[in-house]
Design a protein around this motif. Sequence first.
Motif, PDB file in Angstrom:
ATOM      1  N   LEU A  54       0.823  -1.189   0.000  1.00 23.37           N
ATOM      2  CA  LEU A  54       0.000   0.000   0.000  1.00 23.37           C
ATOM      3  C   LEU A  54       0.868   1.254   0.000  1.00 23.37           C
ATOM      4  O   LEU A  54       0.647   2.175  -0.779  1.00 23.37           O
ATOM      5  CB  LEU A  54      -0.922   0.004   1.214  1.00 23.37           C
ATOM      6  CG  LEU A  54      -1.855   1.208   1.321  1.00 23.37           C
ATOM      7  CD1 LEU A  54      -2.792   1.276   0.136  1.00 23.37           C
ATOM      8  CD2 LEU A  54      -2.632   1.171   2.623  1.00 23.37           C
ATOM      9  N   VAL A  55       1.852   1.296   0.872  1.00 24.01           N
ATOM     10  CA  VAL A  55       2.742   2.452   0.930  1.00 24.01           C
ATOM     11  C   VAL A  55       3.707   2.442  -0.248  1.00 24.01           C
ATOM     12  O   VAL A  55       3.862   3.424  -0.967  1.00 24.01           O
ATOM     13  CB  VAL A  55       3.526   2.466   2.266  1.00 24.01           C
ATOM     14  CG1 VAL A  55       4.530   3.607   2.278  1.00 24.01           C
ATOM     15  CG2 VAL A  55       2.565   2.584   3.438  1.00 24.01           C
TER      16      VAL A  55
ATOM     17  N   GLU B  28       6.034   4.013  -5.505  1.00 27.95           N
ATOM     18  CA  GLU B  28       6.524   3.549  -6.805  1.00 27.95           C
ATOM     19  C   GLU B  28       5.724   4.166  -7.941  1.00 27.95           C
ATOM     20  O   GLU B  28       6.281   4.540  -8.977  1.00 27.95           O
ATOM     21  CB  GLU B  28       6.441   2.024  -6.865  1.00 27.95           C
ATOM     22  CG  GLU B  28       7.009   1.432  -8.154  1.00 27.95           C
ATOM     23  CD  GLU B  28       6.965  -0.084  -8.147  1.00 27.95           C
ATOM     24  OE1 GLU B  28       7.252  -0.676  -9.201  1.00 27.95           O
ATOM     25  OE2 GLU B  28       6.632  -0.668  -7.099  1.00 27.95           O
ATOM     26  N   ARG B  29       4.411   4.292  -7.735  1.00 31.42           N
ATOM     27  CA  ARG B  29       3.563   4.888  -8.769  1.00 31.42           C
ATOM     28  C   ARG B  29       3.960   6.336  -9.043  1.00 31.42           C
ATOM     29  O   ARG B  29       3.902   6.807 -10.176  1.00 31.42           O
ATOM     30  CB  ARG B  29       2.094   4.824  -8.342  1.00 31.42           C
ATOM     31  CG  ARG B  29       1.117   5.264  -9.412  1.00 31.42           C
ATOM     32  CD  ARG B  29      -0.309   5.128  -8.919  1.00 31.42           C
ATOM     33  NE  ARG B  29      -0.618   6.134  -7.924  1.00 31.42           N
ATOM     34  CZ  ARG B  29      -1.043   7.373  -8.225  1.00 31.42           C
ATOM     35  NH1 ARG B  29      -1.190   7.737  -9.491  1.00 31.42           N
ATOM     36  NH2 ARG B  29      -1.331   8.224  -7.274  1.00 31.42           N
ATOM     37  N   GLN B  30       4.374   7.026  -7.994  1.00 28.38           N
ATOM     38  CA  GLN B  30       4.799   8.416  -8.147  1.00 28.38           C
ATOM     39  C   GLN B  30       6.253   8.529  -8.587  1.00 28.38           C
ATOM     40  O   GLN B  30       6.740   9.646  -8.813  1.00 28.38           O
ATOM     41  CB  GLN B  30       4.607   9.172  -6.816  1.00 28.38           C
ATOM     42  CG  GLN B  30       3.182   9.221  -6.323  1.00 28.38           C
ATOM     43  CD  GLN B  30       2.280  10.057  -7.206  1.00 28.38           C
ATOM     44  OE1 GLN B  30       2.740  10.796  -8.073  1.00 28.38           O
ATOM     45  NE2 GLN B  30       0.974   9.937  -6.990  1.00 28.38           N
TER      46      GLN B  30
ATOM     47  N   SER C 250      -8.527   3.340   0.293  1.00 27.09           N
ATOM     48  CA  SER C 250      -8.314   4.780   0.265  1.00 27.09           C
ATOM     49  C   SER C 250      -7.879   5.231   1.652  1.00 27.09           C
ATOM     50  O   SER C 250      -8.216   4.611   2.657  1.00 27.09           O
ATOM     51  CB  SER C 250      -9.592   5.511  -0.156  1.00 27.09           C
ATOM     52  OG  SER C 250     -10.634   5.276   0.778  1.00 27.09           O
TER      53      SER C 250
ATOM     54  N   ALA D  86       3.592   0.818  -3.124  1.00 30.86           N
ATOM     55  CA  ALA D  86       3.009   0.928  -4.451  1.00 30.86           C
ATOM     56  C   ALA D  86       2.730   2.382  -4.805  1.00 30.86           C
ATOM     57  O   ALA D  86       2.935   2.803  -5.945  1.00 30.86           O
ATOM     58  CB  ALA D  86       1.719   0.117  -4.534  1.00 30.86           C
ATOM     59  N   GLU D  87       2.289   3.158  -3.823  1.00 29.09           N
ATOM     60  CA  GLU D  87       2.020   4.569  -4.098  1.00 29.09           C
ATOM     61  C   GLU D  87       3.318   5.322  -4.355  1.00 29.09           C
ATOM     62  O   GLU D  87       3.395   6.152  -5.269  1.00 29.09           O
ATOM     63  CB  GLU D  87       1.269   5.200  -2.915  1.00 29.09           C
ATOM     64  CG  GLU D  87       0.920   6.659  -3.107  1.00 29.09           C
ATOM     65  CD  GLU D  87      -0.020   6.894  -4.268  1.00 29.09           C
ATOM     66  OE1 GLU D  87      -0.059   8.032  -4.776  1.00 29.09           O
ATOM     67  OE2 GLU D  87      -0.711   5.931  -4.685  1.00 29.09           O
TER      68      GLU D  87
END
Length: 363
Positions: free
Chosen positions: A55-56, A61-63, A111, A58-59
């Motif tokens: 959760l942490v 990495e996405r950014q 979320s 992936a976000e």
Amino acid sequence: MTDHATEPEAISPQRQARAWQRLAWPLRYGLWGMALVALVGLIAWTQRETIARNLVGAELERQGLDATYDIESIGVGQQIVRNLVIGNPARPDATIERLVIDISGGLFGMSINRASVEGLRAYGRLVNGRVSFGSLDKLIYTGSTEPFALPRLDLTLKDARLRIDSDYGALGIKAEGSGNLQNGFRGRLAAVGARLAYGGCAVEQPSLYGAVSITRGRPEIDGPLRFASLACKDAGLSLARSAVAVRVGANAALDRLSGTLSPRGGAIAGQGFAAGGLDGAVSFTARAGQIDGEIDLGLTNAMVADTGFASAQVHGDAVLRLTGAQTGWSFAGDVRGSGLTVERERWAGVDGVVAASASLPVG
């Protein structure tokens, strides 16, 4: 009278099988559903740290952010991480001592509803008129054409500090507060610097302390701006220790500022000009490279050359254009003074004219 016992009617094996089939299919599906839920729960429990990291991580990495962190705890609906470092660990763009996030979600995703940030440290630099925080610029300057909007997030800030370096000096900022970023956030902000210099002018020991609030997406700050002195050598202008009451707000898109500045200034000295103090108010609106202001200022013991006023007032409308072909400023209004004083030497010539005209009709 004789009682006769009635024997139960025998149920055939075929009827028993059909009845069991009618009852068995919902039972079977119910048991399968319970087994599936149990299996998912078991997987979630055994892989709970992986889920939290995903959760942490992936976000991040996405950014496209390089970061390291430690997980403190994982519970139902909450994650706590420590020692979050974003950027080069030797010279990070930002660090967070402790991050607590509350999570809600279901089958279609998760979320973050609430976040508590403790011990934030961020390091930026003013470059080409824009503050850069290194790798965090990907989050700040997205290039999106959509109007800016604050996220719908309940945020708590504890001991958040930023340092912004520039060719004009360094500025330190500290902030604390809590509430929803779209409506209801309340906090305090302090910004201090040792010396800021620009265009031949320098401000010594500037500081701003204010209450910060966000209402319906519109942020506002209210508090005093102070400095020990201001001097512009090229213009020969100086201003002693002063304070300015600041009340400034922005629209939800952060592309329009408006507010009021109420100065309580110290002694002013310039080329052929001096005053004992400055007060009043300036209301302004700033947008798209232009600042429109309404000025209502007063000077005490104002002196120009050998002529002075016990008090002077300036009232009118001013426009400052920062870009375009009409760069510059304009003012339309009134300047008034009272308590006129003139050095006696200025009247020497007048005395001679009066004496010479004594015998004339004009005398």
